[in-house]
Motif scaffolding. Sequence first.
Motif: not given
Length: 153
Positions: A1-25
């Motif tokens: 479970m740790y590995t899955f959550l860590l990978h998910f957390h790592s990938i989701n950060r990019w989704l957060v940042l992309v969506m943040a850029l869209l909101v900002l734009f």
Amino acid sequence: MYTFLLHFHSINRWLVLVMALLVLFQSFAGWQNRRAYTKGNNIVHAIFIGLVHLQFLTGILLYFVFSPVTQQIFNDFGAAMKNSSLRFWAVEHTLGMFIGTVLAQIGRTASKKATSDVLKHKRAFIYTLIAVIIIILSIPFGIINPETRPLWR
């Protein structure tokens, strides 16, 4: 479970940042050009907030339940505070992400309650910008912290 959550957390950060850029734009353009706050603006902002909350929840699960790093920290918190790497994970990363999440949510709420479309865009932009700056500084990219992590896991 740790590995899955860590990978998910790592990938989701990019989704957060992309969506943040869209909101900002979108919000900056809407604010400066006095555009209507559309359903599309609302959806993008809602997706951003949803991803931020999902990221925070995943981080909390890692922090309190699954991470061997935080288990080491909790075993001797005093010693962890003397180690800059452990202190980053114990306090700085966690606090920065908490503050960023709260500011993003306040911005969403303030934007929704605004009385004019321009004010909705302005509040969305300002709160999201501040939240994203804090979030980026708290991500282990080695910007203001000793920790660096792979860009992709």
